[in-house]
Design a protein around this motif. Structure first.
Motif, PDB file in Angstrom:
ATOM      1  N   TYR A 163       9.641 -81.780  24.173  1.00 41.59           N
ATOM      2  CA  TYR A 163       9.526 -83.266  23.069  1.00 41.59           C
ATOM      3  C   TYR A 163       9.567 -84.267  23.453  1.00 41.59           C
ATOM      4  CZ  TYR A 163      11.926 -78.465  21.419  1.00 41.59           C
ATOM      5  OH  TYR A 163      12.240 -76.685  21.013  1.00 41.59           O
ATOM      6  N   ARG A 164       8.598 -84.466  24.469  1.00 44.65           N
ATOM      7  CA  ARG A 164       8.314 -85.739  24.979  1.00 44.65           C
ATOM      8  C   ARG A 164       7.626 -86.699  23.615  1.00 44.65           C
ATOM      9  NH1 ARG A 164       6.332 -83.361  29.272  1.00 44.65           N
ATOM     10  NH2 ARG A 164       3.890 -82.838  28.765  1.00 44.65           N
ATOM     11  N   ASP A 165       6.747 -85.614  23.301  1.00 43.15           N
ATOM     12  CA  ASP A 165       5.587 -85.976  22.083  1.00 43.15           C
ATOM     13  C   ASP A 165       5.508 -86.032  20.583  1.00 43.15           C
ATOM     14  OD1 ASP A 165       4.231 -86.707  23.837  1.00 43.15           O
ATOM     15  OD2 ASP A 165       2.754 -84.782  24.197  1.00 43.15           O
ATOM     16  N   LEU A 166       7.360 -85.399  20.618  1.00 39.16           N
ATOM     17  CA  LEU A 166       7.571 -85.242  19.262  1.00 39.16           C
ATOM     18  C   LEU A 166       9.355 -86.001  18.421  1.00 39.16           C
ATOM     19  CD1 LEU A 166       7.684 -81.505  18.701  1.00 39.16           C
ATOM     20  CD2 LEU A 166       6.259 -83.100  17.726  1.00 39.16           C
ATOM     21  N   LEU A 167       9.667 -86.735  19.860  1.00 42.95           N
ATOM     22  CA  LEU A 167      11.076 -87.467  20.416  1.00 42.95           C
ATOM     23  C   LEU A 167      10.543 -88.620  20.340  1.00 42.95           C
ATOM     24  CD1 LEU A 167      13.252 -84.345  20.456  1.00 42.95           C
ATOM     25  CD2 LEU A 167      12.884 -85.481  18.662  1.00 42.95           C
ATOM     26  N   PRO A 168      11.473 -89.852  19.785  1.00 43.51           N
ATOM     27  CA  PRO A 168      11.401 -91.083  20.531  1.00 43.51           C
ATOM     28  C   PRO A 168      12.340 -90.898  21.917  1.00 43.51           C
ATOM     29  CG  PRO A 168      12.242 -91.210  18.468  1.00 43.51           C
ATOM     30  CD  PRO A 168      11.885 -89.884  18.600  1.00 43.51           C
ATOM     31  N   GLU A 169      11.632 -91.952  22.695  1.00 47.04           N
ATOM     32  CA  GLU A 169      12.310 -91.792  24.053  1.00 47.04           C
ATOM     33  C   GLU A 169      13.242 -92.406  23.704  1.00 47.04           C
ATOM     34  OE1 GLU A 169      10.752 -94.553  28.126  1.00 47.04           O
ATOM     35  OE2 GLU A 169       9.109 -94.364  26.488  1.00 47.04           O
ATOM     36  N   GLU A 170      13.166 -92.631  23.690  1.00 48.18           N
ATOM     37  CA  GLU A 170      15.276 -93.014  23.541  1.00 48.18           C
ATOM     38  C   GLU A 170      15.903 -91.968  23.289  1.00 48.18           C
ATOM     39  OE1 GLU A 170      13.546 -94.831  19.670  1.00 48.18           O
ATOM     40  OE2 GLU A 170      12.809 -95.483  21.817  1.00 48.18           O
ATOM     41  N   VAL A 171      15.538 -91.600  22.223  1.00 50.07           N
ATOM     42  CA  VAL A 171      16.500 -90.681  21.915  1.00 50.07           C
ATOM     43  C   VAL A 171      16.430 -89.070  23.133  1.00 50.07           C
ATOM     44  CG1 VAL A 171      17.014 -88.164  19.865  1.00 50.07           C
ATOM     45  CG2 VAL A 171      15.687 -90.528  19.381  1.00 50.07           C
ATOM     46  N   LEU A 172      15.652 -88.958  23.450  1.00 48.69           N
ATOM     47  CA  LEU A 172      15.363 -88.010  24.750  1.00 48.69           C
ATOM     48  C   LEU A 172      16.326 -89.016  25.662  1.00 48.69           C
ATOM     49  CD1 LEU A 172      11.998 -86.857  24.357  1.00 48.69           C
ATOM     50  CD2 LEU A 172      13.856 -85.909  23.975  1.00 48.69           C
ATOM     51  N   ALA A 173      16.039 -90.079  26.053  1.00 48.70           N
ATOM     52  CA  ALA A 173      16.406 -91.145  26.733  1.00 48.70           C
ATOM     53  C   ALA A 173      18.659 -90.318  26.627  1.00 48.70           C
ATOM     54  CB  ALA A 173      16.385 -92.180  27.114  1.00 48.70           C
ATOM     55  N   ASP A 174      18.948 -90.651  25.509  1.00 48.70           N
ATOM     56  CA  ASP A 174      20.122 -91.025  25.168  1.00 48.70           C
ATOM     57  C   ASP A 174      21.032 -88.944  25.888  1.00 48.70           C
ATOM     58  OD1 ASP A 174      20.977 -93.665  25.867  1.00 48.70           O
ATOM     59  OD2 ASP A 174      20.148 -93.398  23.456  1.00 48.70           O
ATOM     60  N   LEU A 175      19.674 -88.426  25.589  1.00 52.65           N
ATOM     61  CA  LEU A 175      20.589 -87.136  25.053  1.00 52.65           C
ATOM     62  C   LEU A 175      21.377 -86.307  25.972  1.00 52.65           C
ATOM     63  CD1 LEU A 175      20.055 -84.777  23.962  1.00 52.65           C
ATOM     64  CD2 LEU A 175      18.516 -83.855  25.031  1.00 52.65           C
ATOM     65  N   ASP A 176      22.154 -86.300  26.461  1.00 52.86           N
ATOM     66  CA  ASP A 176      23.883 -85.541  26.553  1.00 52.86           C
ATOM     67  C   ASP A 176      24.764 -84.403  26.235  1.00 52.86           C
ATOM     68  OD1 ASP A 176      25.334 -84.986  28.655  1.00 52.86           O
ATOM     69  OD2 ASP A 176      26.779 -87.235  28.445  1.00 52.86           O
ATOM     70  N   PRO A 177      24.233 -83.671  26.201  1.00 47.14           N
ATOM     71  CA  PRO A 177      24.920 -81.900  25.156  1.00 47.14           C
ATOM     72  C   PRO A 177      25.900 -81.578  26.112  1.00 47.14           C
ATOM     73  CG  PRO A 177      22.554 -80.933  26.425  1.00 47.14           C
ATOM     74  CD  PRO A 177      22.567 -83.041  27.064  1.00 47.14           C
ATOM     75  N   ALA A 178      26.230 -82.044  27.040  1.00 47.99           N
ATOM     76  CA  ALA A 178      27.150 -81.111  27.962  1.00 47.99           C
ATOM     77  C   ALA A 178      28.570 -81.123  27.556  1.00 47.99           C
ATOM     78  CB  ALA A 178      27.806 -82.003  28.920  1.00 47.99           C
ATOM     79  N   ALA A 179      29.504 -82.225  26.435  1.00 53.94           N
ATOM     80  CA  ALA A 179      30.078 -81.753  25.850  1.00 53.94           C
ATOM     81  C   ALA A 179      30.268 -80.645  24.282  1.00 53.94           C
ATOM     82  CB  ALA A 179      31.309 -83.533  25.009  1.00 53.94           C
ATOM     83  N   GLY A 180      29.213 -80.874  24.401  1.00 55.67           N
ATOM     84  CA  GLY A 180      28.967 -79.410  23.080  1.00 55.67           C
ATOM     85  C   GLY A 180      28.442 -78.281  23.650  1.00 55.67           C
ATOM     86  N   TRP A 181      28.091 -78.360  24.717  1.00 53.80           N
ATOM     87  CA  TRP A 181      27.867 -76.919  25.650  1.00 53.80           C
ATOM     88  C   TRP A 181      29.501 -76.362  25.712  1.00 53.80           C
ATOM     89  CZ3 TRP A 181      24.516 -73.899  23.489  1.00 53.80           C
ATOM     90  CH2 TRP A 181      23.544 -74.675  23.984  1.00 53.80           C
ATOM     91  N   ALA A 182      30.381 -77.139  25.695  1.00 56.61           N
ATOM     92  CA  ALA A 182      31.943 -77.128  26.672  1.00 56.61           C
ATOM     93  C   ALA A 182      32.760 -76.053  25.509  1.00 56.61           C
ATOM     94  CB  ALA A 182      32.345 -78.000  27.483  1.00 56.61           C
ATOM     95  N   GLU A 183      32.301 -76.437  24.483  1.00 58.14           N
ATOM     96  CA  GLU A 183      33.307 -75.841  23.223  1.00 58.14           C
ATOM     97  C   GLU A 183      32.379 -74.414  23.121  1.00 58.14           C
ATOM     98  OE1 GLU A 183      33.148 -77.231  18.749  1.00 58.14           O
ATOM     99  OE2 GLU A 183      33.872 -79.083  20.522  1.00 58.14           O
ATOM    100  N   ALA A 184      30.963 -74.499  22.922  1.00 54.59           N
ATOM    101  CA  ALA A 184      30.531 -73.355  22.334  1.00 54.59           C
ATOM    102  C   ALA A 184      30.440 -72.198  23.497  1.00 54.59           C
ATOM    103  CB  ALA A 184      28.882 -73.331  22.208  1.00 54.59           C
ATOM    104  N   VAL A 185      30.432 -72.066  25.040  1.00 48.84           N
ATOM    105  CA  VAL A 185      30.719 -71.515  25.857  1.00 48.84           C
ATOM    106  C   VAL A 185      32.190 -71.385  25.579  1.00 48.84           C
ATOM    107  CG1 VAL A 185      31.131 -70.960  28.309  1.00 48.84           C
ATOM    108  CG2 VAL A 185      28.797 -72.925  27.536  1.00 48.84           C
ATOM    109  N   ALA A 186      32.960 -71.655  25.832  1.00 48.88           N
ATOM    110  CA  ALA A 186      34.418 -70.863  25.007  1.00 48.88           C
ATOM    111  C   ALA A 186      34.693 -71.055  24.357  1.00 48.88           C
ATOM    112  CB  ALA A 186      35.242 -73.355  25.117  1.00 48.88           C
ATOM    113  N   ALA A 187      34.028 -70.767  23.258  1.00 49.33           N
ATOM    114  CA  ALA A 187      34.140 -69.921  22.046  1.00 49.33           C
ATOM    115  C   ALA A 187      33.319 -67.983  22.321  1.00 49.33           C
ATOM    116  CB  ALA A 187      33.401 -70.479  20.886  1.00 49.33           C
ATOM    117  N   GLY A 188      32.663 -68.909  23.560  1.00 51.43           N
ATOM    118  CA  GLY A 188      32.147 -67.259  24.130  1.00 51.43           C
ATOM    119  C   GLY A 188      30.678 -66.909  23.236  1.00 51.43           C
TER     120      GLY A 188
END
Length: 180
Positions: free
Chosen positions: A29-54
């Motif tokens: 998505y480097r051509d679709l999203l601004p560089e700063e949005v991609l640079a700040d992307l840190d999804p770890a917390a959201g994944w921990a919750e989803a994994v814990a919920a199965g």
């Protein structure tokens, strides 16, 4: 190809799921999203919750985790029709998201993830599923079409760091496609 499998994600998988999410989005998505949005992307917390919920499946090839699929009930605002009303099957519609790291692409991992997710959702009482795909992401659109999922005419525009990102909703049944 080494042994390929799909299994339910565990808490130990969260860092790798987050890395695949972050790195794949930064590439795809480097051509679709601004560089700063991609640079700040840190999804770890959201994944921990989803994994814990199965709610996360992972694809593996040999010892490598190569992709994931998140699954769950579709929130009302995700399944609503363009006029805001809910379809008759809203309560049995699931929300799915499949992502395979590009270097592991075209090896059947996405299809295995979607097939396993479909079976589990069907067993849980879901009748169909939806996914949101950036309109410009022709690879993901082609993947879902191959699985007999089609755009259903619903679009949305997200604010991606000041840049509009138009997404289309694809919808599909939860029965495996016919062989051949």
């Amino acid at each position: 190809m080494a042994d390929a499998a799909v299994r339910t994600a565990t808490p130990d998988d969260v860092p790798e799921i987050a890395r695949i999410h972050r790195d794949t989005w930064r590439t795809a998505y480097r051509d679709l999203l601004p560089e700063e949005v991609l640079a700040d992307l840190d999804p770890a917390a959201g994944w921990a919750e989803a994994v814990a919920a199965g709610q996360v499946l992972v694809a593996t090839e040999g010892r490598w985790l190569v992709g994931y699929c998140s699954v769950g009930a579709a929130p009302a605002d995700e399944v609503a029709l363009a006029n805001g009303s809910l379809p008759a099957d809203a309560a049995t519609t699931a929300l799915v998201s499949v992502l395979v790291e590009p270097r592991w692409g075209r090896r059947g991992h996405g299809g295995r993830l979607l097939a396993e997710a479909s079976g589990r959702l069907r067993d849980a009482g879901a009748t169909r599923a939806i996914a949101w795909v950036p309109e410009a992401d022709k690879s993901s659109t082609a993947f879902y079409r191959k699985a007999e999922w089609e755009p259903d005419g619903t679009v949305r525009t997200l604010d991606a760091g000041g840049r509009p990102l138009r997404e289309i909703r694809v919808s599909g049944g939860l029965t495996p496609p016919s062989p051949g």
